[in-house]
Write an enzyme that holds these catalytic residues in place. Structure first.
Site, PDB file in Angstrom:
ATOM      1  CG  ASN A  98     -41.188 133.266 126.179  1.00 17.69           C
ATOM      2  OD1 ASN A  98     -40.823 133.144 127.302  1.00 17.69           O
ATOM      3  ND2 ASN A  98     -40.228 132.848 125.344  1.00 17.69           N
ATOM      4  CG  ASP A 106     -33.402 130.852 142.233  1.00 19.52           C
ATOM      5  OD1 ASP A 106     -32.118 131.367 142.225  1.00 19.52           O
ATOM      6  OD2 ASP A 106     -33.980 131.049 141.550  1.00 19.52           O
ATOM      7  CB  THR A 152     -31.803 126.819 135.951  1.00 23.82           C
ATOM      8  OG1 THR A 152     -31.458 125.854 135.097  1.00 23.82           O
ATOM      9  CG2 THR A 152     -32.220 126.725 137.326  1.00 23.82           C
ATOM     10  CB  CYS A 188     -40.813 123.047 130.163  1.00 23.83           C
ATOM     11  SG  CYS A 188     -41.884 121.840 129.952  1.00 23.83           S
ATOM     12  CB  ALA A 189     -35.588 125.052 131.773  1.00 24.65           C
ATOM     13  NE  ARG A 190     -32.732 127.027 125.576  1.00 23.92           N
ATOM     14  CZ  ARG A 190     -33.842 127.454 125.573  1.00 23.92           C
ATOM     15  NH1 ARG A 190     -34.880 127.056 126.082  1.00 23.92           N
ATOM     16  NH2 ARG A 190     -33.974 128.849 124.835  1.00 23.92           N
ATOM     17  CG  ASP A 210     -41.136 122.085 125.483  1.00 21.83           C
ATOM     18  OD1 ASP A 210     -41.795 121.684 124.462  1.00 21.83           O
ATOM     19  OD2 ASP A 210     -40.927 123.203 125.326  1.00 21.83           O
ATOM     20  CG  LEU A 216     -44.409 122.233 121.156  1.00 21.55           C
ATOM     21  CD1 LEU A 216     -45.685 121.306 121.014  1.00 21.55           C
ATOM     22  CD2 LEU A 216     -44.463 123.135 119.876  1.00 21.55           C
ATOM     23  N   GLY A 217     -42.680 125.210 124.449  1.00 16.56           N
ATOM     24  CA  GLY A 217     -43.224 126.129 125.690  1.00 16.56           C
ATOM     25  C   GLY A 217     -43.490 127.416 125.210  1.00 16.56           C
ATOM     26  CB  ALA A 218     -42.011 130.271 123.643  1.00 15.86           C
TER      27      ALA A 218
END
Ligand SMILES: NC(=O)C1=CN([C@@H]2O[C@H](COP(=O)(O)OP(=O)(O)OC[C@H]3O[C@@H](n4cnc5c(N)ncnc54)[C@H](O)[C@@H]3O)[C@@H](O)[C@H]2O)C=CC1
Ligand SMILES: O=C(O)C(=O)COP(=O)(O)O
Length: 524
Positions: free
Chosen positions: A95, A168, A200, A227-229, A253, A277-279
């Site tokens: 994804n 990173d 991340t 849009c990660a967590r 998201d 909805l990212g995936a």
């Protein structure tokens, strides 16, 4: 029958190879609806909605594998699964593109105020001056977390004429250069970026990464995207920054709690949101479902899985090369553990010859699992062997040597216990099998299979006959017998392979024979 519980919405087309197998039974139900039969499942397939807690795992004693049709495994208690020897796999790149595209869609929507304008027009308004936005062109995009998704976002940002500033801590300079981005410290990214997007995983280190202290380091008028967590950007901490206008807008998201309910951030017009909805694209869902279905099939067929969270990655090629040694390692561990039936502190494994060039981590894990199996009541396998060893205060290490004792390959295991050390060495002979070639200081040659009997005695004539008589008298048939000694008249040993296991009475009868010092049962 291998039973699979699919507890979240996973593409049926992607799962088709699993459904096609007559030996796999697929049940699609939420875990809460399957309470009565939870104990029967061998595999569990989830997305982000199912929380795979220790409590759930306790209700699933038969579970061997958890498949996450997606990337993030923060909804799975991986430690609890590992402790139980349950393999956890995910679909790491199925994804990526969808998540990167969604991030970009959110970025454009945020700076051009598309959701707000959309609502306004549908409310029969035509207020063009209320929705003046910003261009992305020429802006500095700060990307925190530059893995698969972060780097895809960067490619798209470059196409939009943005400059990309990356933080990173695990990114090498070479990879950054290859992807045309510059690496900076977190503080530098926070200070420079017009827009910051986080990519991340959610970990102890990244939870609250953008909290009060770091938000204060950002540029006035910054836009933020998550849009990660949920939780990487601290939702509560955002509120004063939105109130003061320091943060110009936020796109989310994902949320700390999903669904988020009546969230205080929803009161801000410049906070735009989507429901994780990212995936959620047809393509991504097909990809991730296909990936986990293939991995599950491999697992079911006893082949290696390649995207495990709690096992070292292993390709099919590598697996084929190490398979025989994996088996030999298991046997060495198993036999050594029974022979050294006392508390032990340390295992030292030495690889020599052709095996030394292979992926030995996996072989060592197998050996450890073999060693621990007679000592622990619960499942122990290559997934949890290292963890179980640590819990029991057993350390282990790998060494490499040129000493093959004339064999093409040799694995040597030395076990250090209280006041006692034991060494066993084995080799794998292609098209012939595993052989133990050294046992407690004596050169010998036997197959580590079945019901074995170890007898240590003084090297005297007639010993073999005496042992044979006792076993015969107890109706125990000897399949093979190997003898070895350190020197003539000195310490000698027999390893017998028997057609059935012997009981304590037989052991005692053997131990009473003159010049026999030790008798041990070894199951391999
Ligand atoms: N919204 C959605 O539907 C989706 C969300 N995701 C989430 O996106 C995130 C990233 O996914 P991928 O790019 O596939 O993962 P990845 O593993 O390829 O990349 C993560 C990157 O974060 C870096 N990182 C780790 N700790 C860090 C720290 N303390 N500070 C800065 N960087 C750090 C790692 O070095 C790595 O490069 C995951 O949290 C995943 O769950 C993924 C897919 C869909
Ligand atoms: O893959 C991920 O990490 C995701 O966040 C996607 O979650 P989902 O499978 O859509 O519930």
């Amino acid at each position: 029958m291998f039973r699979v519980l699919v507890s979240d919405a996973i593409s049926e087309e992607g799962l088709a190879p699993l459904c096609a197998s007559a030996q796999i039974d697929i049940v699609q139900k939420k875990t809460t609806e399957a309470e009565e039969e939870l104990h029967t499942f061998d595999a569990l397939l989830v997305r982000s909605a199912t929380k795979v807690t220790e409590e759930l795992l306790e209700k699933m004693p038969n579970l061997k594998i958890i498949g996450r049709a997606g990337v993030g495994v923060d909804n799975i208690d991986v430690d609890a699964a590992t402790k139980r020897g349950i393999v956890v796999i995910n679909a790491p790149n199925g994804n990526t593109i969808s998540a990167a595209e969604h991030t970009f869609a959110m970025m454009a929507a945020l700076v051009r105020r598309i959701p707000q304008a959309h609502i306004s027009v549908k409310s029969r308004e035509w207020n063009r001056s209320a929705f003046v936005g910003n261009e992305l062109f020429g802006k500095k995009l700060g990307i925190i977390g530059f893995g698969r998704i972060g780097s895809e976002v960067a490619k798209r940002a470059r196409a939009f004429g943005m400059s990309v500033h990356v933080y990173d801590p695990f990114l090498t300079k070479e990879r950054a250069e290859k992807l045309g981005v510059s690496i900076h410290s977190l503080d530098e990214v926070l200070a420079a970026a017009d827009i910051i997007t986080v990519h991340t995983p959610l970990t102890k280190e990244t939870r609250g990464l953008l909290g009060t202290e770091n938000l204060a380091k950002t540029k006035k008028g910054v836009y933020l995207i998550n849009c990660a967590r949920g939780g990487i950007i601290d939702e509560q901490a955002l509120i004063p920054f939105l109130e003061s206008g320091h943060v110009a807008g936020v796109a989310l998201d994902v949320f700390e709690q999903e669904p988020p309910g009546d969230h205080p951030l929803f009161a801000f017009d410049n906070v735009i949101v989507t429901p994780h909805l990212g995936a959620s694209t047809v393509e991504a869902q097909l990809n991730v479902a296909t990936q986990v279905a293939e991995e599950l099939l491999h697992f079911f067929e006893g082949r290696p899985v390649t995207s495990s969270i709690n096992l070292p990655a292993l390709s099919k090629d590598v697996y084929e090369k190490i398979q025989a040694f994996y088996h030999l390692g298991r046997k060495l561990g198993l036999i050594a553990s029974q022979f050294m039936n006392i508390p032990v502190q340390e295992l030292s494994v030495t690889y020599a010859g052709t095996v030394a060039d292979l992926e030995t981590t996996y072989i060592t894990r197998s050996l450890l699992a073999g060693f621990l199996r007679p000592r622990v009541a619960s499942t122990v396998n290559e997934v949890n062997a290292a963890m179980v060893a640590k819990e029991r205060g057993i350390t282990y290490g790998e060494k490499f040597s040129d000493e093959t004792h004339g064999y093409a390959n040799c694995i040597s295991l030395t076990v250090h216990g209280e006041n006692k050390t034991f060494t066993i060495k084995g080799t794998h002979v292609p098209n012939y099998g595993d052989r133990i070639v050294h046992f407690d200081g004596v050169a010998i040659d036997f197959a580590p299979e079945g019901h074995l009997l170890y007898i240590q005695h003084q090297d005297r004539p007639g010993m073999i006959g005496k042992v044979g008589n006792v076993l015969g008298a107890h109706d125990v048939n000897i399949a093979t017998m190997q003898v070895g000694r350190q020197e003539a008249g000195g310490k000698a040993m027999m390893i017998l392979s028997l057609d059935k296991p012997v009981d304590d009475e037989v052991l005692q009868a053997l131990a009473q024979i003159d010049d026999i010092e030790t008798v041990k049962r070894l199951e391999a």
